[in-house]
Design a protein around this motif. Structure first.
Motif, PDB file in Angstrom:
ATOM      1  N   LEU A 128       0.893  -1.800   0.247  1.00  0.00           N
ATOM      2  CA  LEU A 128      -0.231  -0.218   0.283  1.00  0.00           C
ATOM      3  C   LEU A 128       1.360   1.432   0.484  1.00  0.00           C
ATOM      4  O   LEU A 128       0.190   2.415  -0.917  1.00  0.00           O
ATOM      5  CB  LEU A 128      -1.342   0.426   1.116  1.00  0.00           C
ATOM      6  N   ASN A 129       1.825   1.526   0.527  1.00  0.00           N
ATOM      7  CA  ASN A 129       2.511   2.704   0.664  1.00  0.00           C
ATOM      8  C   ASN A 129       3.670   2.182   0.253  1.00  0.00           C
ATOM      9  O   ASN A 129       4.471   3.599   0.352  1.00  0.00           O
ATOM     10  CB  ASN A 129       2.758   3.156   2.470  1.00  0.00           C
ATOM     11  N   HIS A 130       4.792   1.031  -0.321  1.00  0.00           N
ATOM     12  CA  HIS A 130       5.805   2.188  -1.041  1.00  0.00           C
ATOM     13  C   HIS A 130       5.775   1.343  -2.651  1.00  0.00           C
ATOM     14  O   HIS A 130       5.273   1.696  -3.487  1.00  0.00           O
ATOM     15  CB  HIS A 130       6.888   1.486  -0.803  1.00  0.00           C
ATOM     16  N   SER A 172       0.591  10.687  -1.775  1.00  0.00           N
ATOM     17  CA  SER A 172       0.736   9.598  -2.604  1.00  0.00           C
ATOM     18  C   SER A 172       0.560   8.461  -2.255  1.00  0.00           C
ATOM     19  O   SER A 172      -0.442   7.716  -2.919  1.00  0.00           O
ATOM     20  CB  SER A 172       2.484   9.270  -2.404  1.00  0.00           C
ATOM     21  N   SER A 173       0.024   8.223  -1.002  1.00  0.00           N
ATOM     22  CA  SER A 173      -0.908   6.419  -1.085  1.00  0.00           C
ATOM     23  C   SER A 173      -2.219   6.383  -0.696  1.00  0.00           C
ATOM     24  O   SER A 173      -2.620   5.362  -1.310  1.00  0.00           O
ATOM     25  CB  SER A 173      -0.083   6.142   0.734  1.00  0.00           C
ATOM     26  N   GLY A 174      -2.958   7.666  -1.292  1.00  0.00           N
ATOM     27  CA  GLY A 174      -4.181   7.615  -1.235  1.00  0.00           C
ATOM     28  C   GLY A 174      -4.225   7.797  -2.590  1.00  0.00           C
ATOM     29  O   GLY A 174      -5.992   7.395  -3.059  1.00  0.00           O
ATOM     30  N   ASP A 215      -8.878   7.702   1.307  1.00  0.00           N
ATOM     31  CA  ASP A 215      -7.641   7.672   1.267  1.00  0.00           C
ATOM     32  C   ASP A 215      -6.689   6.497   2.435  1.00  0.00           C
ATOM     33  O   ASP A 215      -8.003   5.449   2.755  1.00  0.00           O
ATOM     34  CB  ASP A 215      -7.607   8.824   2.929  1.00  0.00           C
ATOM     35  N   ASP A 216      -5.838   6.049   2.788  1.00  0.00           N
ATOM     36  CA  ASP A 216      -5.092   4.315   2.826  1.00  0.00           C
ATOM     37  C   ASP A 216      -5.592   4.342   4.264  1.00  0.00           C
ATOM     38  O   ASP A 216      -5.935   3.230   4.302  1.00  0.00           O
ATOM     39  CB  ASP A 216      -3.304   4.729   2.226  1.00  0.00           C
ATOM     40  N   PHE A 217      -4.909   5.590   4.809  1.00  0.00           N
ATOM     41  CA  PHE A 217      -4.852   4.630   6.391  1.00  0.00           C
ATOM     42  C   PHE A 217      -5.874   5.577   7.029  1.00  0.00           C
ATOM     43  O   PHE A 217      -5.912   7.654   6.389  1.00  0.00           O
ATOM     44  CB  PHE A 217      -3.585   5.527   7.402  1.00  0.00           C
TER      45      PHE A 217
END
Ligand code: G4P
Ligand code: NA
Ligand code: NA
Length: 193
Positions: free
Chosen positions: A26-28, A59-61, A124-126
């Motif tokens: 998810l984040n990288h 960026s992660s969204g 959003d991711d988190f």
């Protein structure tokens, strides 16, 4: 969402008692098959909401946001983050404080991409304290548009984000809810409140 729970259990690493590292999907590095399923699940949950646009934050969204927008067949916008900027009239600006990073960012969206009357789904991711999602919601409202809902990939239910957003009247849908990261263990929260 079972697929996502399994991914969190198999690949998530607990850092301190509060942060879950998920940089393998998810984040990288990002898992497109999983992101496709994320997009389908948000589309299913927000069915009937007449969404005209997806709004996320770099960026992660962007990965879950674009897959959701693809499934909904609407455009996606990502808010940009910057430390400071000169005032300009063609952008919406909101300040967002990150408790995790202990810093304030200004998030911006060009005015030309959100019109009054639009129904915007925030993704959003988190979700931790809810600051980023709340900032995105304020931008939607500055534009005279409506927040159709907030879709979160991983909610940390032991932090106040959901409560803050619900108290402000927003519908929040999280695909997994983490109840605790104590002792290096991921424990899921029950669905619902
Ligand atoms: P909030 O918006 O809910 O208040 O959260 P907070 O400010 O605490 O989060 C700041 C950044 O940290 C955000 O990423 C958020 O997604 C991320 N984050 C918060 N908790 C966790 C966690 O437990 N694990 C992971 N992996 N990330 C977490 P960001 O700075 O916007 O970065 P980006 O990844 O989108 O580039
Ligand atoms: Na993030
Ligand atoms: Na994010």
């Amino acid at each position: 969402m079972e697929l996502l729970k399994n991914k969190v259990l198999q690949e998530g690493k607990v850092l301190s008692g509060k942060v879950l590292k998920v940089d393998s999907f998810l984040n990288h590095q990002m898992d497109p098959v999983l992101m496709k399923e994320v997009g389908r699940e948000f589309t299913r949950r927000f069915d009937g909401e007449r969404i005209t646009k997806v709004l996320t934050i770099e960026s992660s969204g962007i990965a879950p946001g674009i897959m959701t927008a693809l499934e909904l067949n609407v455009p996606m916008i990502f808010a940009r983050k910057q430390k400071s900027l000169t005032l300009r009239e063609d952008i919406f600006v909101e300040k967002v404080f990150s408790f995790t990073k202990q810093e304030t960012n200004e998030i911006t969206v060009s005015r030309k991409f959100i019109q009054p009357g639009e129904r915007v789904l925030i993704v959003d991711d988190f979700l931790a304290n809810g600051e980023a999602a709340f900032g995105l919601a304020r931008i939607v409202e500055q534009a005279g548009a409506e927040v159709a809902g907030i879709g979160i990939v991983i909610e940390k239910a032991f932090q106040p984000g959901r409560r803050v957003l619900k108290e402000a009247g927003y519908r929040v849908e999280s695909l997994v809810r983490i109840g605790s990261l104590e002792d290096g263990q991921v424990t899921f929260a029950e669905d619902g409140e």
